[in-house]
Design an enzyme around this catalytic site. Sequence first.
Site, mmCIF file in Angstrom:
data_model
loop_
_atom_site.group_PDB
_atom_site.id
_atom_site.type_symbol
_atom_site.label_atom_id
_atom_site.label_comp_id
_atom_site.label_asym_id
_atom_site.label_seq_id
_atom_site.Cartn_x
_atom_site.Cartn_y
_atom_site.Cartn_z
ATOM 1 N N HIS A 33 16.372 -7.990 -5.157
ATOM 2 C CA HIS A 33 15.268 -8.954 -5.140
ATOM 3 C C HIS A 33 14.994 -9.388 -6.582
ATOM 4 C CE1 HIS A 33 10.634 -9.509 -4.289
ATOM 5 N NE2 HIS A 33 11.243 -10.659 -4.568
ATOM 6 N N MET A 67 13.014 -11.098 -9.220
ATOM 7 C CA MET A 67 11.727 -11.700 -9.608
ATOM 8 C C MET A 67 11.871 -12.115 -11.064
ATOM 9 S SD MET A 67 9.293 -8.979 -7.679
ATOM 10 C CE MET A 67 10.636 -7.814 -7.558
ATOM 11 N N GLY A 84 5.432 -8.172 -8.464
ATOM 12 C CA GLY A 84 5.272 -7.583 -9.795
ATOM 13 C C GLY A 84 4.992 -6.089 -9.793
ATOM 14 N N MET A 127 6.924 -12.476 0.699
ATOM 15 C CA MET A 127 6.126 -11.535 -0.090
ATOM 16 C C MET A 127 4.732 -11.419 0.523
ATOM 17 S SD MET A 127 7.956 -10.297 -2.513
ATOM 18 C CE MET A 127 6.612 -9.343 -3.205
ATOM 19 N N HIS A 135 16.334 -1.459 -1.356
ATOM 20 C CA HIS A 135 15.743 -2.662 -1.945
ATOM 21 C C HIS A 135 15.550 -2.430 -3.440
ATOM 22 C CE1 HIS A 135 13.331 -6.366 -1.776
ATOM 23 N NE2 HIS A 135 12.487 -5.762 -2.606
ATOM 24 N N SER A 145 5.618 2.317 -1.916
ATOM 25 C CA SER A 145 4.677 3.443 -2.032
ATOM 26 C C SER A 145 4.493 4.174 -0.708
ATOM 27 C CB SER A 145 3.348 2.984 -2.603
ATOM 28 O OG SER A 145 2.946 1.778 -2.022
ATOM 29 N N ASP A 175 14.325 -3.993 -6.958
ATOM 30 C CA ASP A 175 13.464 -5.028 -7.546
ATOM 31 C C ASP A 175 13.811 -5.274 -9.007
ATOM 32 O OD1 ASP A 175 11.556 -5.734 -5.428
ATOM 33 O OD2 ASP A 175 10.996 -3.623 -5.531
ATOM 34 N N ASP A 221 7.868 -7.858 2.313
ATOM 35 C CA ASP A 221 7.839 -6.995 1.122
ATOM 36 C C ASP A 221 6.439 -6.972 0.521
ATOM 37 O OD1 ASP A 221 8.387 -5.635 -1.226
ATOM 38 O OD2 ASP A 221 9.725 -7.180 -2.042
ATOM 39 N N SER A 230 11.995 0.511 -1.247
ATOM 40 C CA SER A 230 11.993 -0.091 -2.580
ATOM 41 C C SER A 230 12.016 1.033 -3.607
ATOM 42 C CB SER A 230 10.736 -0.927 -2.773
ATOM 43 O OG SER A 230 10.581 -1.194 -4.154
ATOM 44 N N MET A 245 12.757 -7.319 -12.320
ATOM 45 C CA MET A 245 11.641 -8.080 -12.910
ATOM 46 C C MET A 245 11.934 -8.330 -14.380
ATOM 47 S SD MET A 245 8.493 -5.890 -11.379
ATOM 48 C CE MET A 245 8.450 -5.363 -9.673
HETATM 49 C C1 DX5 Z 1 6.685 -5.977 -5.552
HETATM 50 C C2 DX5 Z 1 8.067 -5.584 -5.113
HETATM 51 C C3 DX5 Z 1 8.073 -4.676 -3.942
HETATM 52 C C4 DX5 Z 1 7.354 -3.371 -4.158
HETATM 53 C C5 DX5 Z 1 6.816 -2.948 -2.829
HETATM 54 O O1 DX5 Z 1 6.758 -6.982 -6.469
HETATM 55 O O2 DX5 Z 1 8.842 -6.715 -4.765
HETATM 56 O O3 DX5 Z 1 9.401 -4.465 -3.441
HETATM 57 O O4 DX5 Z 1 8.156 -2.360 -4.676
HETATM 58 O O5 DX5 Z 1 6.026 -1.847 -3.032
HETATM 59 P P1 DX5 Z 1 4.896 -1.409 -2.001
HETATM 60 O O6 DX5 Z 1 5.583 -1.107 -0.692
HETATM 61 O O7 DX5 Z 1 4.306 -0.221 -2.653
HETATM 62 O O8 DX5 Z 1 3.949 -2.562 -1.890
HETATM 63 ZN ZN ZN Z 2 10.805 -6.474 -3.671
#
Ligand code: DX5
Ligand code: ZN
Length: 216
Positions: free
Chosen positions: A63, A65, A142, A137, A30, A198, A32, A175, A6, A34
């Site tokens: 992805h 969101m 977020g 999830m 991946h 992370s 994200d 995820d 991610s 938002m």
């Molecule tokens: C959270 C995202 C994830 C996030 C995962 O809302 O959809 O893709 O980046 O990060 P880690 O692996 O640090 O939980």
């Molecule tokens: Zn994600």
Amino acid sequence: MIIAPSILSLDYSEFKSQLNILNENCEYIHFDVMDGHFVPNLSFGPDIFKAFRKNSNLFMDVHLMVSDPFYFSDVFIKAGADGITFHDEALPDLESKLELINKIHDNYCKAGISIKPKTDVLSIMPLLDEVDLVLVMSVEPGYGGQAFIEDTYEKIKQLNDYRLRKNLNYKIEVDGGVNDKNAYKLKECGTDILVAGSFVFKGDLKANIDNLKALD
Ligand code: DX5
Ligand code: ZN
């Protein structure tokens, strides 16, 4: 096992070198998206996405969101996404979810459906023979860096059992809070794709990816 880093956790001062490591060691990226409404946080728009697209041939796993997945799927399909995953919670009824899945497919993209930790697998049952991917999830969407929610294993098992029973082909992606401690059990339950932010970007990126890949 497919590892989908991610890039929310990527070090943007090291964009090129980190992306090269991903290009050489992964199959998916991946991404994200938002909107500050479906989730409180804001992330990236299409221009940042295009910088990745220009520098990578990996599968771009978007992805969404967002509260308006119809609008954002258009934006990211045009920008070059390979797969678009939207949230079950974002659309009000089965008809609109099926309509969006069809629209994504009409644009030669893979279509995925995602559920938040509090949403039951039952809620997406009528969509499972239409989608290419189910994104479970394992944290509240977020933010990166949250702790993995243990109930996720049961959801993966349910999705895997149903897939076998009905002879379906959707991939199962997890995820949130994925690391070297929970990855093996996630694989055993039936996960095909691990999203990791992370965990992979903290420290030695290649070594961390290898660590997750070592499950196979
Ligand atoms: C959270 C995202 C994830 C996030 C995962 O809302 O959809 O893709 O980046 O990060 P880690 O692996 O640090 O939980
Ligand atoms: Zn994600």
